[in-house]
Design an enzyme around this catalytic site. Sequence first.
Site, PDB file in Angstrom:
ATOM      1  N   GLY A 112       0.845  -1.193   0.000  1.00 17.33           N
ATOM      2  CA  GLY A 112       0.000   0.000   0.000  1.00 17.33           C
ATOM      3  C   GLY A 112       0.875   1.235   0.000  1.00 17.33           C
ATOM      4  N   GLN A 140       3.339   9.830   1.319  1.00 19.55           N
ATOM      5  CA  GLN A 140       4.629   9.121   1.405  1.00 19.55           C
ATOM      6  C   GLN A 140       5.567   9.491   0.257  1.00 19.55           C
ATOM      7  OE1 GLN A 140       2.560   5.136   2.284  1.00 19.55           O
ATOM      8  NE2 GLN A 140       4.475   4.963   3.425  1.00 19.55           N
ATOM      9  N   CYS A 179       6.087  -0.305   7.478  1.00 19.60           N
ATOM     10  CA  CYS A 179       5.738   0.907   6.734  1.00 19.60           C
ATOM     11  C   CYS A 179       6.949   1.339   5.923  1.00 19.60           C
ATOM     12  CB  CYS A 179       5.322   2.015   7.697  1.00 19.60           C
ATOM     13  SG  CYS A 179       4.864   3.541   6.863  1.00 19.60           S
ATOM     14  N   LEU A 180       6.712   1.667   4.668  1.00 17.79           N
ATOM     15  CA  LEU A 180       7.814   2.086   3.802  1.00 17.79           C
ATOM     16  C   LEU A 180       8.445   3.381   4.315  1.00 17.79           C
ATOM     17  CD1 LEU A 180       6.149   1.276   0.370  1.00 17.79           C
ATOM     18  CD2 LEU A 180       7.985   0.001   1.494  1.00 17.79           C
ATOM     19  N   HIS A 214      -4.243   1.410   8.000  1.00 16.18           N
ATOM     20  CA  HIS A 214      -2.856   1.907   8.042  1.00 16.18           C
ATOM     21  C   HIS A 214      -2.706   3.098   7.079  1.00 16.18           C
ATOM     22  CE1 HIS A 214       1.698   1.114   7.933  1.00 16.18           C
ATOM     23  NE2 HIS A 214       1.505   1.876   6.862  1.00 16.18           N
ATOM     24  N   GLU A 215      -3.266   2.964   5.877  1.00 15.59           N
ATOM     25  CA  GLU A 215      -3.149   4.039   4.871  1.00 15.59           C
ATOM     26  C   GLU A 215      -4.001   5.257   5.264  1.00 15.59           C
ATOM     27  OE1 GLU A 215      -0.778   3.581   3.060  1.00 15.59           O
ATOM     28  OE2 GLU A 215      -0.626   1.406   3.001  1.00 15.59           O
ATOM     29  N   HIS A 220      -2.160   7.460   7.495  1.00 18.77           N
ATOM     30  CA  HIS A 220      -1.212   8.356   6.811  1.00 18.77           C
ATOM     31  C   HIS A 220      -1.897   9.660   6.388  1.00 18.77           C
ATOM     32  CE1 HIS A 220       2.541   6.140   6.486  1.00 18.77           C
ATOM     33  NE2 HIS A 220       1.949   5.072   5.975  1.00 18.77           N
TER      34      HIS A 220
HETATM   35  O1  GNR Z   1       4.083  -2.624   2.537  1.00 16.96           O
HETATM   36  C1  GNR Z   1       3.426  -2.485   3.573  1.00 16.96           C
HETATM   37  N1  GNR Z   1       3.100  -3.580   4.310  1.00 16.96           N
HETATM   38  C2  GNR Z   1       2.208  -3.537   5.351  1.00 16.96           C
HETATM   39  C3  GNR Z   1       2.153  -4.641   6.200  1.00 16.96           C
HETATM   40  C4  GNR Z   1       1.268  -4.671   7.247  1.00 16.96           C
HETATM   41  C5  GNR Z   1       0.409  -3.615   7.453  1.00 16.96           C
HETATM   42  C6  GNR Z   1       0.461  -2.505   6.648  1.00 16.96           C
HETATM   43  C7  GNR Z   1       1.338  -2.466   5.589  1.00 16.96           C
HETATM   44  S1  GNR Z   1       1.389  -1.079   4.548  1.00 16.96           S
HETATM   45  C8  GNR Z   1       3.049  -1.137   4.024  1.00 16.96           C
HETATM   46  C9  GNR Z   1       3.303  -0.068   2.980  1.00 16.96           C
HETATM   47  C10 GNR Z   1       3.104   1.302   3.601  1.00 16.96           C
HETATM   48  O2  GNR Z   1       3.900   1.844   4.302  1.00 16.96           O
HETATM   49  N2  GNR Z   1       1.961   1.883   3.380  1.00 16.96           N
HETATM   50  O3  GNR Z   1       1.674   3.068   3.937  1.00 16.96           O
HETATM   51 NI    NI Z   2       2.833   3.114   5.780  1.00 18.32          NI
END
Ligand code: GNR
Ligand code: NI
Length: 172
Positions: free
Chosen positions: A46, A51, A94-95, A136-137, A140
């Site tokens: 995601g 980001q 998270c990236l 999670h997104e 952000h």
């Molecule tokens: O790549 C991602 N893996 C992930 C694993 C578990 C819960 C959420 C994520 S999102 C993350 C990519 C990212 O940072 N998205 O904002």
């Molecule tokens: Ni993230």
Amino acid sequence: MAIRPIITAPDPRLREVSKPVQAVDDALRALMDDMLETMYDAPGIGLAAIQIGVPKRVIVMDLAREDEDPEPRYFVNPEILAPSCEKSIYEEGCLSVPEFYDEVERPAQCRVKYLDYNGEKQMLDADGMLATCIQHEMDHLEGILFIDHLSRLKRERVLRKLKKERRLAAAE
Ligand code: GNR
Ligand code: NI
């Protein structure tokens, strides 16, 4: 399409609240194309626009496994309508918080209202990894990182390490 640099904590831009999109037009689709390419390259499942430094309420996602066909998803101006009382726990990463993973508890299911790649209104009932990833997104878009759901001790330890790595990289 282009791969754009992903910004990492503690970059203050990750704390911005992203702005609603006014129109799903070709310029926005070009942004979503870049986001998807950047996410696949990372690789991640995601990516929120902030980001790559763009404070718009746009998310891309693909939860397909490597042995499955790609399944890109696009969410513009997403809203979570009905988070469940039932919770689930996943190990998140998270990236923008590289090389750190920890368990986060979130509602197990949620309903999401959003505009798709073509600007059409959509509704989706999500559970499992999809529900976790959407939340999670969505965080952000509000300037929240998954480490904000952990203890202050863990969060500060991670941020300190990232700051130190940045200092070392800048000194090279
Ligand atoms: O790549 C991602 N893996 C992930 C694993 C578990 C819960 C959420 C994520 S999102 C993350 C990519 C990212 O940072 N998205 O904002
Ligand atoms: Ni993230």
